[in-house]
Design an enzyme around this catalytic site. Sequence first.
Site, PDB file in Angstrom:
ATOM      1  N   HIS A  12       0.817  -1.225   0.000  1.00 49.38           N
ATOM      2  CA  HIS A  12       0.000   0.000   0.000  1.00 49.38           C
ATOM      3  C   HIS A  12       0.854   1.280   0.000  1.00 49.38           C
ATOM      4  O   HIS A  12       0.506   2.268   0.650  1.00 49.38           O
ATOM      5  CB  HIS A  12      -0.980  -0.016   1.183  1.00 49.38           C
ATOM      6  CG  HIS A  12      -0.329  -0.010   2.542  1.00 49.38           C
ATOM      7  ND1 HIS A  12      -0.880  -0.649   3.632  1.00 49.38           N
ATOM      8  CD2 HIS A  12       0.817   0.552   2.996  1.00 49.38           C
ATOM      9  CE1 HIS A  12      -0.093  -0.471   4.677  1.00 49.38           C
ATOM     10  NE2 HIS A  12       0.945   0.269   4.324  1.00 49.38           N
ATOM     11  N   HIS A  59      -1.520   4.595   9.768  1.00 52.06           N
ATOM     12  CA  HIS A  59      -0.142   5.054   9.991  1.00 52.06           C
ATOM     13  C   HIS A  59      -0.132   6.285  10.885  1.00 52.06           C
ATOM     14  O   HIS A  59       0.313   7.362  10.481  1.00 52.06           O
ATOM     15  CB  HIS A  59       0.543   5.347   8.658  1.00 52.06           C
ATOM     16  CG  HIS A  59       0.620   4.161   7.732  1.00 52.06           C
ATOM     17  ND1 HIS A  59      -0.460   3.676   7.039  1.00 52.06           N
ATOM     18  CD2 HIS A  59       1.658   3.357   7.404  1.00 52.06           C
ATOM     19  CE1 HIS A  59      -0.091   2.630   6.315  1.00 52.06           C
ATOM     20  NE2 HIS A  59       1.187   2.412   6.517  1.00 52.06           N
ATOM     21  N   HIS A 193      10.228  -3.916   3.796  1.00 51.64           N
ATOM     22  CA  HIS A 193      10.692  -2.529   3.686  1.00 51.64           C
ATOM     23  C   HIS A 193      11.060  -1.956   5.044  1.00 51.64           C
ATOM     24  O   HIS A 193      10.533  -2.370   6.073  1.00 51.64           O
ATOM     25  CB  HIS A 193       9.699  -1.625   2.959  1.00 51.64           C
ATOM     26  CG  HIS A 193       8.352  -1.375   3.589  1.00 51.64           C
ATOM     27  ND1 HIS A 193       7.461  -2.366   3.925  1.00 51.64           N
ATOM     28  CD2 HIS A 193       7.729  -0.206   3.909  1.00 51.64           C
ATOM     29  CE1 HIS A 193       6.348  -1.829   4.402  1.00 51.64           C
ATOM     30  NE2 HIS A 193       6.487  -0.516   4.420  1.00 51.64           N
ATOM     31  N   GLU A 240       4.059  -5.144   8.596  1.00 53.49           N
ATOM     32  CA  GLU A 240       2.753  -4.901   7.954  1.00 53.49           C
ATOM     33  C   GLU A 240       2.180  -6.161   7.320  1.00 53.49           C
ATOM     34  O   GLU A 240       0.979  -6.239   7.066  1.00 53.49           O
ATOM     35  CB  GLU A 240       2.876  -3.799   6.894  1.00 53.49           C
ATOM     36  CG  GLU A 240       3.100  -2.422   7.499  1.00 53.49           C
ATOM     37  CD  GLU A 240       3.061  -1.300   6.472  1.00 53.49           C
ATOM     38  OE1 GLU A 240       2.832  -0.160   6.880  1.00 53.49           O
ATOM     39  OE2 GLU A 240       3.259  -1.548   5.265  1.00 53.49           O
TER      40      GLU A 240
END
Length: 280
Positions: A12, A59, A193, A240
């Site tokens: 995303h 977030h 990431h 995530e």
Amino acid sequence: MAKIIASVCCSHVPAIGAAIDLGKTQEPYWTRVFSGFEKSKKILEELKPDVCIVVFNDHATAFSMDIVPTFALGCAAEYAPADEGWGPRPVPVVKGHPDLSAHIAKSVILDEFDLTVVNKMEVDHGLTVPLNLMFGSPKEWPCPVIPLAVNVVLFPPPTGKRCFNLGKAIRKAVESYPEDLRVVIMGTGGMSHQISGPRAGLINSDFDKAFLDSLAGDASHAVNLKHIEFMREAGAEGIEMVMWLVARGAMNEKVVEKYRFYTVPASNTAVGHIILENAA
Ligand code: DHB
Ligand code: FE
């Protein structure tokens, strides 16, 4: 009865949203990314979901550090796109399905799975970018959406196993809803990431591919990963991927892999995507 017909997981990355909003999708950097989602849009058109449950992480957008719910189920009639610093994204307001949300809250909580009920929430790129990837940029989203926000911003996030079991409870809830609804469950975020610190830019394609293989198989490898393994192998934000486990938990033990896509990078992130249907 309602039924979960597919699980759809994808990254995303906010820069994907920015590329759409700023008309940059035709640039070579971005065609590499967007071309991988052409087939997905066709699959979603064929699947014709009546509702999508989108498991994502907020977030620190809707929830500040004042209140960080572990699992927050949207029960509202609509959710506005949030301002994440550059104004709200120019995407349609997300319409909810309050009745199915209330049913899921009741079923899952009485099943001893405590959720936070959220009656007002703005949604960030964790929810809106995957909607673009699956549905393009329509004037209105093609179906109502139920957001489920999972905490991965403040330690401790829930374990992958807990997320997987929540998926099972959601499936039970959906299958006891009396209306014939075709429900797609999405998991967003990841893949590997890390966006800050000395290891910023870390990507681990071997880890990501093993995770995808596991989801398409019996999922046990992915379900049993510990926080420290996500952190060490997939970077600080690799956590995530637990959202994908909620979506996988809502499926049969045996699934059919309908589609997969993987490319590196978009922004700082390995972009992964998988669509699973239940095996007969
Ligand atoms: C990036 C990826 C994310 O998942 C996110 O939430 C923010 C930024 C990135 O790669 O830039
Ligand atoms: Fe993210």
